[in-house]
Motif scaffolding. Sequence first.
Motif: not given
Length: 142
Positions: A65-84
């Motif tokens: 009935p309840e689900v928790n999912k997590y993620g983490k890492g690094k991000w970069t941005a170039k020309d309003n596009v964020i890459t994870f």
Amino acid sequence: MKSLLTTLLVLFSLTTFAQSNGLAGDYNRTLGTAGDHFIEYKLTLHQDGTFVFHSYSKIKNGFPPEVNKYGKGKWTAKDNVITFSSNKQEDFDEKYTLDFNTSKARFITKNPRDKSDRIIQTKITFVESEIPWMQRLDMFKI
């Protein structure tokens, strides 16, 4: 000459910091109502280029009935596009299982030159991801 070089370096650093400053922050999206079906997504983009993602869902008569999912890492941005990106050795464990390696999102905000009265809420929209339910997901800045 040294003062000119130092001034240019400081201006470049401030410009780079100002660009990421607009992107960093908390993003949220809530779907459904708390009584029946409820899904909430939270994403935090930190100034240091790291991120944390949490997905919570509570589905009436769902299994589980309840689900928790997590993620983490690094991000970069170039020309309003964020890459994870996520490093398998550092960013994955029993809690953090979502793989954001091929995920990209577009940062959308009102253009500063737009002087009209229309309201455009700052958000990011996931345009690419191997996580199927992340495709075309809009998350609004809090």
